[in-house]
Design an enzyme around this catalytic site. Structure first.
Site, PDB file in Angstrom:
ATOM      1  N   ASP A   1       0.831  -1.209   0.000  1.00 13.03           N
ATOM      2  CA  ASP A   1       0.000   0.000   0.000  1.00 13.03           C
ATOM      3  C   ASP A   1       0.870   1.266   0.000  1.00 13.03           C
ATOM      4  OD1 ASP A   1      -2.394   1.393   0.056  1.00 13.03           O
ATOM      5  OD2 ASP A   1      -3.229   0.218   1.690  1.00 13.03           O
TER       6      ASP A   1
ATOM      7  N   ASP B   1      -9.891   3.583  -3.694  1.00  5.22           N
ATOM      8  CA  ASP B   1     -10.591   2.388  -3.214  1.00  5.22           C
ATOM      9  C   ASP B   1     -12.003   2.267  -3.784  1.00  5.22           C
ATOM     10  OD1 ASP B   1      -8.349   2.091  -1.708  1.00  5.22           O
ATOM     11  OD2 ASP B   1      -9.377   2.037   0.228  1.00  5.22           O
TER      12      ASP B   1
HETATM   13  C1  GLA Z   1      -5.914   1.412   1.435  1.00  7.07           C
HETATM   14  C2  GLA Z   1      -6.036   0.406   0.293  1.00  7.07           C
HETATM   15  C3  GLA Z   1      -7.208  -0.524   0.553  1.00  7.07           C
HETATM   16  C4  GLA Z   1      -7.015  -1.235   1.888  1.00  7.07           C
HETATM   17  C5  GLA Z   1      -6.797  -0.223   3.010  1.00  7.07           C
HETATM   18  C6  GLA Z   1      -6.365  -0.885   4.310  1.00  7.07           C
HETATM   19  O1  GLA Z   1      -7.007   2.265   1.478  1.00  7.07           O
HETATM   20  O2  GLA Z   1      -6.196   1.071  -0.936  1.00  7.07           O
HETATM   21  O3  GLA Z   1      -7.365  -1.437  -0.498  1.00  7.07           O
HETATM   22  O4  GLA Z   1      -5.908  -2.094   1.793  1.00  7.07           O
HETATM   23  O5  GLA Z   1      -5.792   0.731   2.672  1.00  7.07           O
HETATM   24  O6  GLA Z   1      -6.128   0.032   5.345  1.00  7.07           O
END
Ligand code: GLA
Length: 630
Positions: A129, A188
């Site tokens: 990430d 996301d």
């Molecule tokens: C980010 C990522 C998500 C998830 C969250 C976890 O937002 O893009 O897909 O993994 O972190 O905290």
């Protein structure tokens, strides 16, 4: 490595950081993969997302699994998953901490040691990430982990799939083909139609960057999480497959419905995603929300998605030639959701239900003559119905086949008490290539029917020249609407026909709180609070019935103050299919802007908010004091 897009599971979309994310869940998913045939269908990776670790490293700088969630540690889970012939994935961030506010350790500066630890545990996949990255160059951060993973997998002999998750911020498709095996292209996803759609639209133009070993990742699946209809989830799954996206199941399969299993387990659709040629489907046309996406397959056939973004059924069409197939007298057209084959003379066309996708595989294989002819079953009208008033609907059955359709008949069904009457013939003895049976219907909902959406079902049956019987069904929706009151009304108080939103539901007279209905705050723009209006989150669209009786919409619009300095959006007012007013991009720093539009003669009015073309992070948008004058 990674010759086809990875398939598996990740807990994030269903659990986020909640306590139900634990060893029992991970093992349970592995069990279900085997028991329910998902392993056979190709699902392989069982992946842990954020929140698996304790916030502090141990005295040696090693990561420590949370003993409440993973009492036996990660290696035990990996062994269990491997014992089922599956693989295990893990997560951390290319930063000092992960994304969760609890502040779990990230791997920036610990790449070698963390990668080594993952490898020793038996991890097969890393999602890496982007949070808390301290402004360090992305290429540098992601390359450091690539090198660490390579070194670590040499010590164990186990390759590790490397999933870059920097949300498309640094255009990884331009530089990451030899860094990671897949890279997120967007922010996301959330479990809503608007979010899925906006992510799909960001990922589609990147087709040329995807291929074996380096895939675009439009984020994990939401299928089964409850925020979309099954039709919308079939669209989600169809479009992810034609985009050759990773298929990571994001719902808790221990609680999944039969429909969820049927969608996720559709092997004909999965074969589109997993095709060894490794092409991402390309947009051939997109007009007024009618999309044709085609994907070249290794065997020379084409997967074709006919996708309808609209709230009413629409005809979406292309041809065998346009999708790249050679000239032939006929083609086999395989419907990957109905699991049936037909022949076509060359037209590839379907009337697609609202938010639906017809996914086809079209082949110039000389086998077409064995199949019954394809027909398109279409309809126009009766989408908006005032109770007690007659509305008109026209149905059409068109023979698309090289062969003719015989003994064709069409029928229309609807809710109890509705009057559905054909006013012209409902049968035809034969339809040759391109010929149609057109039928006029009158549709009347009983007086007193409450406003809302009602299902109508159009159906046709016919026979092939050899007498084989086929049928085709088109679900339609009729919205029972009430004419808006004369004079000026607050739109925050009127019923809408439909509403879609990036996060959570559209709120009446408060801002958008992103989750449950009613979780917003008083509407506030530029320090000014407004009692009335709508609180939405981009991308959003709220549709009202005007019945050609209104003249004007006026509003004060802006980004809600609640997100402090974040959020950029643009507002639009639509009268039927015309955009009649719009703002430019508005930011959180700006005061409310006046927006008004002439909507004379419109049947419907839509209030639309787009994300300002920078993704929909924190896009809390308010339609304050929005009135409709009729
Ligand atoms: C980010 C990522 C998500 C998830 C969250 C976890 O937002 O893009 O897909 O993994 O972190 O905290």
């Amino acid at each position: 490595m990674v010759p086809t897009p990875p398939m598996g599971f990740n807990n994030w979309n269903s659990t986020h950081c909640r306590a139900e994310f634990d060893e029992a869940m991970v093992k349970g998913i592995a069990d279900i993969f085997v028991e329910k045939g998902l392993k056979d269908a190709g699902y392989e990776y069982v992946n842990l997302d954020d929140c698996w670790a304790l916030p502090e490293r141990d005295a040696n700088g090693k990561l420590v699994p949370d003993p409440k969630r993973f009492p036996q540690g990660i290696k035990a889970v990996a062994d269990y998953v491997h014992g089922k012939g599956l693989k295990l994935g893990i997560y951390t961030s290319a930063g000092t901490k992960t994304c969760n506010s609890a502040g779990f350790p990230g791997a920036l500066g610990h790449e070698r040691s963390d990668a080594q630890q993952f490898a020793e545990w038996g991890v097969d996949y890393l999602k890496y990430d982007n949070c808390n990255n301290q402004g360090v160059d992305a290429k540098q951060r992601y390359t450091a982990m690539r090198d660490a993973l390579r070194a670590a997998s040499e010590t164990t002999g186990r390759p590790i799939v490397y999933s870059i998750c920097e949300w498309g911020e640094n255009k990884p498709w331009e530089w990451a083909a030899d860094v990671g095996h897949l890279w997120r292209t967007t922010g996301d996803i959330s479990d809503s139609w608007g979010s899925m759609l906006s992510i799909m639209k960001q990922n589609l133009p990147l087709a040329k960057y995807a291929g074996p070993g380096h895939w675009n990742d439009p984020d994990m699946l939401e299928v089964g999480n409850g925020g979309m209809t099954d039709t919308e989830y079939r669209t989600h799954f169809s479009m992810w497959s034609i985009m050759a996206a990773p298929l990571l199941i994001g719902s808790d399969l221990r609680k999944a419905s039969p429909a969820t299993f049927e969608i996720l387990g559709n092997k004909e659709v999965i074969a589109v995603d997993q095709d060894p040629l490794g092409r991402q489907g390309e947009v051939l046309s997109s007009q007024d929300g009618r999309w044709v996406v085609a994907k070249e397959m290794k065997d020379g056939s084409r997967a074709v998605a006919l996708f309808n973004e609209n709230g009413t059924a629409q005809s979406v069409s292309t041809t065998a030639k346009a999708v790249g197939l050679p000239d032939a007298a006929g083609y086999t057209l395989r419907d990957l959701w109905r699991h049936k084959s037909f022949n076509t003379a060359g037209r590839i066309s379907a009337t697609v239900p609202a938010h639906g996708t017809v996914l086809l595989r079209v082949t110039a294989d000389g086998e077409w003559a064995k199949q019954p002819p394809a027909v398109e079953l279409g309809a126009k009208g009766a989408a908006l119905v005032e109770a007690g008033k007659r509305a008109d609907l026209t149905s059409e059955v068109t023979d698309l086949g090289r062969t003719s359709a015989h003994k064709v008949s069409v029928s229309l069904g609807g809710p109890a008490g509705w009057r559905l009457r054909a006013t012209s013939p409902t049968t035809a003895s034969v339809l040759r290539t391109g010929e149609k049976l057109t039928t006029a219907w009158s549709v009347t909902a009983p007086v007193g029917t409450s406003p809302g959406t009602y299902g109508l079902t159009l159906k046709t049956t016919y026979r092939s020249p050899r007498g084989v019987r086929s049928e085709s069904v088109l679900p339609l929706t009729a919205n029972v609407v009430v004419a808006p009151p004369a004079g000026s009304s607050a739109l925050g108080d009127l019923p809408w026909i439909s509403a879609s939103n990036g996060w959570g539901p559209v709120e009446r007279n408060t801002s958008n709180g992103e989750n449950a209905a009613g979780d917003g705050n008083p509407i506030t723009i530029g320090g000014q609070t407004y009692a009335k209006g709508l609180g939405v989150h981009a991308p959003s669209s709220v549709e009202y019935y005007a019945g050609a009786a209104c003249e004007k919409v006026s509003a004060l619009v802006g980004v809600d103050d609640e997100k402090l300095s974040r959020g950029t959006v643009a507002f639009e007012i639509w009268a039927d299919t015309r955009k009649v007013a719009s703002t430019g991009v508005l930011t959180n720093a700006m005061p409310a802007q006046e927006l008004s539009a002439d909507v004379t003669g419109a049947q419907t009015i839509r209030l639309v908010v787009t994300d300002g073309e920078d993704g929909n992070d924190s896009d809390h948008a308010d339609w304050a004091e929005t009135t409709l004058s009729c």
